[in-house]
Design an enzyme around this catalytic site. Structure first.
Site, PDB file in Angstrom:
ATOM      1  N   ALA A  70       0.823  -1.215   0.000  1.00  0.00           N
ATOM      2  CA  ALA A  70       0.000   0.000   0.000  1.00  0.00           C
ATOM      3  C   ALA A  70       0.857   1.266   0.000  1.00  0.00           C
ATOM      4  O   ALA A  70       0.444   2.305  -0.511  1.00  0.00           O
ATOM      5  CB  ALA A  70      -0.946  -0.003   1.193  1.00  0.00           C
ATOM      6  N   THR A  71       2.060   1.184   0.552  1.00  0.00           N
ATOM      7  CA  THR A  71       2.938   2.363   0.545  1.00  0.00           C
ATOM      8  C   THR A  71       3.182   2.814  -0.895  1.00  0.00           C
ATOM      9  O   THR A  71       3.014   3.996  -1.237  1.00  0.00           O
ATOM     10  CB  THR A  71       4.290   2.031   1.221  1.00  0.00           C
ATOM     11  OG1 THR A  71       4.040   1.715   2.586  1.00  0.00           O
ATOM     12  CG2 THR A  71       5.274   3.181   1.130  1.00  0.00           C
ATOM     13  N   HIS A 201      -0.846  -8.068   3.034  1.00  0.00           N
ATOM     14  CA  HIS A 201      -0.538  -8.592   4.366  1.00  0.00           C
ATOM     15  C   HIS A 201      -1.417  -8.023   5.476  1.00  0.00           C
ATOM     16  O   HIS A 201      -1.204  -8.294   6.651  1.00  0.00           O
ATOM     17  CB  HIS A 201       0.958  -8.431   4.696  1.00  0.00           C
ATOM     18  CG  HIS A 201       1.414  -7.035   5.005  1.00  0.00           C
ATOM     19  ND1 HIS A 201       1.761  -6.639   6.268  1.00  0.00           N
ATOM     20  CD2 HIS A 201       1.598  -5.956   4.221  1.00  0.00           C
ATOM     21  CE1 HIS A 201       2.153  -5.364   6.250  1.00  0.00           C
ATOM     22  NE2 HIS A 201       2.059  -4.934   5.012  1.00  0.00           N
ATOM     23  N   THR A 239       9.278  -6.729 -12.325  1.00  0.00           N
ATOM     24  CA  THR A 239       8.706  -8.070 -12.451  1.00  0.00           C
ATOM     25  C   THR A 239       7.624  -8.278 -11.399  1.00  0.00           C
ATOM     26  O   THR A 239       7.852  -8.033 -10.212  1.00  0.00           O
ATOM     27  CB  THR A 239       9.814  -9.129 -12.233  1.00  0.00           C
ATOM     28  OG1 THR A 239      10.850  -8.880 -13.185  1.00  0.00           O
ATOM     29  CG2 THR A 239       9.282 -10.538 -12.402  1.00  0.00           C
ATOM     30  N   CYS A 326       4.553   1.588  12.459  1.00  0.00           N
ATOM     31  CA  CYS A 326       5.481   2.261  11.560  1.00  0.00           C
ATOM     32  C   CYS A 326       6.282   3.319  12.305  1.00  0.00           C
ATOM     33  O   CYS A 326       7.323   3.739  11.850  1.00  0.00           O
ATOM     34  CB  CYS A 326       4.741   2.901  10.399  1.00  0.00           C
ATOM     35  SG  CYS A 326       3.641   1.758   9.595  1.00  0.00           S
TER      36      CYS A 326
HETATM   37  N1  PMP Z   1      -1.806   2.398   4.745  1.00  0.00           N
HETATM   38  C1  PMP Z   1      -2.273   1.916   5.900  1.00  0.00           C
HETATM   39  C2  PMP Z   1      -3.570   2.411   6.429  1.00  0.00           C
HETATM   40  C3  PMP Z   1      -1.537   0.945   6.594  1.00  0.00           C
HETATM   41  O1  PMP Z   1      -1.985   0.455   7.741  1.00  0.00           O
HETATM   42  C4  PMP Z   1      -0.295   0.519   6.064  1.00  0.00           C
HETATM   43  C5  PMP Z   1       0.551  -0.483   6.793  1.00  0.00           C
HETATM   44  N2  PMP Z   1       0.829  -0.137   8.128  1.00  0.00           N
HETATM   45  C6  PMP Z   1       0.133   1.051   4.846  1.00  0.00           C
HETATM   46  C7  PMP Z   1      -0.646   1.995   4.213  1.00  0.00           C
HETATM   47  C8  PMP Z   1       1.409   0.603   4.215  1.00  0.00           C
HETATM   48  O2  PMP Z   1       1.171  -0.668   3.679  1.00  0.00           O
HETATM   49  P1  PMP Z   1       2.336  -1.608   3.168  1.00  0.00           P
HETATM   50  O3  PMP Z   1       2.942  -2.206   4.392  1.00  0.00           O
HETATM   51  O4  PMP Z   1       1.622  -2.635   2.332  1.00  0.00           O
HETATM   52  O5  PMP Z   1       3.264  -0.800   2.372  1.00  0.00           O
END
Ligand code: PMP
Length: 377
Positions: A70-71, A201, A239, A326
């Site tokens: 998601a990042t 995940h 990839t 985080c």
């Molecule tokens: N957005 C939210 C709301 C999250 O909780 C997280 C993960 N803590 C992320 C983005 C980042 O996701 P990823 O670990 O898949 O990069």
């Protein structure tokens, strides 16, 4: 091993996903972009996974771009859209985000200030929910993009996405939702948004893969933020990791069928846990009331107890976190809890707990027992 109650950080991998991934690491290994049979089989497996994910979020396969998580999806949605606007000569320069977004949204947005964008943060109420009456005043015809998460990762608060979409659409802004914590926990229909970020995940899939939903109806496709080959419709080169994509697809399939049962299970366990705490006379405050949070998610404040010391003392028996994983380890208090109006002291007394599909009633009872020994009354 300690009982795992930190599903906001990462959920355990679903056994079905683990099994589906296995052959693609070795026996059936192949680069999905290679022209030979092994490559084509891998490519087929990736496309099947994309189809599973698409049917889970109600999108077309072509609307999903695999990313590393998601990042990366948030970076593409925000930076990629801003740069696409610059390239296309679109004059709007406002980006409105909620104050409790994940750092990958907040930092992607702030980094655009040097490119001439105005970043506006919408406040939240004491339950960690975006104040839509204020949001309405913050958007304008200069707003390019409104980005609000589905569910907050620190406190589990559910955001009023349909109101957010209505407000954004009224002034012609694009809408991005970071759905990393919403998928699998809330019903989610991608049709409402231009962009949505997903992470495997957080929904019992493997770490290291996510996706960006890019609506085929959007009038502005994001530019890539990385440059390389033309994979993933030119939006995300590199990839595609076949085993991870297959695991993501398998996890989506399980979540689709277990969605209601998962929510009921998580809700029952968190309720049992709270009941057990009360029966042991442990005093705590719920930062977000039940009706406003996703099932299974708890943000609890143990007054006059330091969260880090609770976590350390409980460490060999239960795995829980303070604030956001985080930012764990840093002394700075959670921006989410502060935005909700908690003082630094109150924020430092807060832990977050998540009861996942793979927790049991015995876990809930034992966790309450552990905390009742540690927390001073
Ligand atoms: N957005 C939210 C709301 C999250 O909780 C997280 C993960 N803590 C992320 C983005 C980042 O996701 P990823 O670990 O898949 O990069």
């Amino acid at each position: 091993m300690p009982i795992y109650l930190d599903g906001h950080s990462t959920t355990p991998l679903a056994p079905e996903a683990m099994e589906a991934m296995l052959p693609w690491w070795h026996a059936q290994a192949g680069n999905p972009h290679s022209p030979h049979l092994r490559g084509m089989l891998a490519s087929q497996a990736v496309e099947n996974a994309r189809a599973e994910l698409a049917s889970f979020i109600g999108s077309d396969q072509q609307e999903l771009v695999f990313t590393s998580g998601a990042t990366e999806a948030n970076n593409i949605a925000i930076r990629g859209t801003a740069f696409a606007a610059l390239e296309r000569g679109i004059k709007r320069r406002g980006i409105v985000v909620s104050a409790i977004e994940h750092k990958s949204v907040l930092s992607s947005a702030s980094a655009l200030r040097s490119a001439g964008f105005r970043i506006i943060e919408a406040p939240v109420d004491e339950s960690g929910i975006v104040d839509t009456s204020v949001l309405e005043q913050l958007v304008s015809h200069d707003t390019l993009l409104v980005s609000v998460m589905a569910v907050n990762n620190e406190v589990g608060s559910i955001q009023p996405l349909s109101d957010v979409v209505h407000i954004a659409r009224t002034i012609g802004a694009l809408v991005h939702v970071d759905a990393a914590q919403g998928l699998g926990k809330l019903s989610f229909d991608s049709a409402d948004f231009d962009f949505a970020s997903l992470s495997a995940h957080k929904m019992y899939g493997p770490m290291g893969i996510g996706a960006l939903f890019v609506s085929s109806a959007t009038h502005l496709r994001p530019l890539p933020v990385l440059f390389g080959g033309g994979q993933e419709a030119g939006i995300r080169p590199g990839t595609v990791p076949t085993p991870l994509a297959v695991g993501f697809g398998a996890a989506a399939k399980v979540s689709r069928t277990r969605f209601i049962a998962d929510a009921a299970h998580s809700r029952a366990l968190s309720a049992l846990f709270l009941e057990e705490l009360r029966s042991r006379q442990v005093r705590f405050i719920e930062n977000v009331p039940e009706a406003k949070r996703v099932p299974g998610s708890l943000s609890l404040r143990f007054t006059e107890n330091d969260a880090m010391s609770i976590i350390a003392k409980a460490g060999d028996r239960i795995a829980i976190s303070e604030g956001s994983a985080c930012t764990s380890g840093q002394i700075t208090p959670s921006h989410v809890l502060l935005s909700m109006g908690l003082t630094q002291q109150q924020a430092s007394e807060t832990v977050r707990i998540y009861f996942s599909r793979y927790n049991s009633a015995a876990d809930a009872v034992e966790a309450a027992g552990v905390l009742s020994e540690i927390v001073s009354r």
